[in-house]
Design an enzyme around this catalytic site. Structure first.
Site, PDB file in Angstrom:
ATOM      1  N   HIS A  35      35.165  54.210  68.564  1.00 54.33           N
ATOM      2  CA  HIS A  35      35.780  54.927  69.674  1.00 54.33           C
ATOM      3  C   HIS A  35      37.286  54.672  69.610  1.00 54.33           C
ATOM      4  CE1 HIS A  35      32.072  55.677  72.379  1.00 54.33           C
ATOM      5  NE2 HIS A  35      31.697  55.550  71.124  1.00 54.33           N
ATOM      6  N   HIS A  77      31.009  53.393  63.396  1.00 46.51           N
ATOM      7  CA  HIS A  77      31.190  54.332  64.508  1.00 46.51           C
ATOM      8  C   HIS A  77      32.253  53.760  65.436  1.00 46.51           C
ATOM      9  CE1 HIS A  77      29.430  57.100  67.733  1.00 46.51           C
ATOM     10  NE2 HIS A  77      30.162  56.267  68.448  1.00 46.51           N
ATOM     11  N   ASN A  82      35.527  59.299  71.288  1.00 48.62           N
ATOM     12  CA  ASN A  82      35.334  58.839  69.918  1.00 48.62           C
ATOM     13  C   ASN A  82      36.558  59.188  69.080  1.00 48.62           C
ATOM     14  OD1 ASN A  82      32.228  58.155  69.723  1.00 48.62           O
ATOM     15  ND2 ASN A  82      32.395  60.026  70.934  1.00 48.62           N
ATOM     16  N   ARG A 106      26.199  64.964  70.405  1.00 47.08           N
ATOM     17  CA  ARG A 106      25.473  63.941  71.165  1.00 47.08           C
ATOM     18  C   ARG A 106      26.441  62.995  71.877  1.00 47.08           C
ATOM     19  NH1 ARG A 106      24.957  58.463  72.026  1.00 47.08           N
ATOM     20  NH2 ARG A 106      25.257  58.096  69.785  1.00 47.08           N
ATOM     21  N   ASP A 107      27.121  62.164  71.133  1.00 52.14           N
ATOM     22  CA  ASP A 107      27.952  61.137  71.748  1.00 52.14           C
ATOM     23  C   ASP A 107      29.204  61.715  72.398  1.00 52.14           C
ATOM     24  OD1 ASP A 107      28.331  58.477  72.448  1.00 52.14           O
ATOM     25  OD2 ASP A 107      29.606  58.066  70.720  1.00 52.14           O
ATOM     26  N   CYS A 128      31.634  55.937  76.170  1.00 49.40           N
ATOM     27  CA  CYS A 128      30.406  55.359  76.698  1.00 49.40           C
ATOM     28  C   CYS A 128      30.446  55.352  78.217  1.00 49.40           C
ATOM     29  CB  CYS A 128      30.220  53.934  76.181  1.00 49.40           C
ATOM     30  SG  CYS A 128      28.709  53.145  76.769  1.00 49.40           S
TER      31      CYS A 128
END
Length: 311
Positions: free
Chosen positions: A209, A207, A249, A15-16, A240
């Protein structure tokens, strides 16, 4: 150092990680990666998001991916949603865990969700009630609690208000997401210690990055503060799309390698995750910010001693 014996890692790359890639992977490619992630030992996997396809085209196939992956008992397969429509899509495709998001930065929340934080919070209760009635678990995340490129410093009290809103809505699993990559270890330790003291009923997830190379250091600070759940992304992909200069990330294999070397259990096979990340890099056809993919494992460094200097 006050460190845990065991931590839980969630693989958020599907996803991210992939949502920020120019190349959109097909359903078969995503399914293959997620099945391999499951086999490597992950107990939590973020499969995708149920956003509008025009807003995040990389995630348009999440519904089909959920239907086709080999789900394993004891593994949590979750997805990000923004609203009731996203929840409805989750129900329809068999997703049993969803995550809401709000940013501690008003500017970022407007860019990411087209709502003020207050407007996002106002919609939490209806979505939570609908999820509960559909027998779907729901968690929440807070982006940029450690800093924003627009406001720079985010008052801790602003973060606490969002946490309380989640709790009021019935959500007690919350992740703090450093989407801007501005967190530093002492700040992480301080905030996590404070949040656990004020909100002991919350299950916390961190979470990070790796925008400025501090992702792994911030995880260590989080562990020292007592946090044992962390998100990582295969090959370190992601970032992002609304943050200027955002890198990926923190790399899954970098984190697992560190934890293995520190004798902290994850239940995840490092060699398998390295192979998955290599496969992903090949699919994306570009290098990533993964130290382990570049340098290999420390335990693989077995060199012959030099016999002398050349004259």
């Amino acid at each position: 150092m006050n460190l845990p014996k065991k931590v839980v890692l969630c693989e958020v790359g599907p996803r991210d990680g992939l949502q920020n890639e120019s190349r959109i992977l097909g359903v078969e490619e995503k399914v293959k990666l997620i099945n391999l992630i499951t086999e490597s030992g992950f107990k939590v996997i973020e499969v995708g998001s149920f956003m509008h396809p025009k807003a995040v085209p990389q995630m348009a196939s999440t519904d089909e991916v959920f239907k086709r992956i080999n789900k394993k008992d004891g593994v949590e397969y979750r997805a990000l949603i923004a609203n009731m429509k996203g929840l409805e899509r989750a129900v329809d495709c068999g997703c049993r865990k969803v995550k809401l998001n709000v940013s501690a930065s008003k500017s970022h929340n407007l860019a990411n969700l087209n709502r003020t934080p207050e407007e996002s919070v106002a919609g939490f209760k209806d979505t939570v009630q609908a999820a509960v009635s559909s027998n779907i678990e729901i968690s929440g995340s807070i982006s940029m609690p450690f800093g924003s490129p627009w406001e720079h410093e985010i008052p801790v009290d602003d973060v606490k208000k969002i946490v309380q809103s989640y709790i009021d809505a019935g959500i007690t699993e919350i992740s703090l997401s450093d989407a801007s990559g501005m967190a530093v270890p002492n700040q992480v330790y301080s905030m996590c210690t404070e949040m656990q003291r004020i909100f002991p009923q919350v299950k916390w997830i961190l979470h990070f990055h790796n925008t400025r190379g501090l992702g792994v250091a911030n995880i260590v600070a989080g562990m020292q503060a007592g946090i044992t759940w962390f998100d990582t992304s295969f090959a370190g992909v992601g970032g992002c799309p609304f943050v200027p200069g955002a890198a990926g990330n923190v790399s899954t294999e970098d984190v697992i390698h560190m934890l293995d070397e520190m004798n902290i259990e994850t239940g995840i096979e490092l060699d398998k995750t390295i192979e998955i990340s290599k496969m992903l890099v090949s699919m994306l056809d570009h290098s990533t910010d993964s130290y382990i993919l570049r340098a290999g494992k420390s335990k693989d460094l077995i060199l012959e001693l030099p016999t002398g200097q050349k004259k």
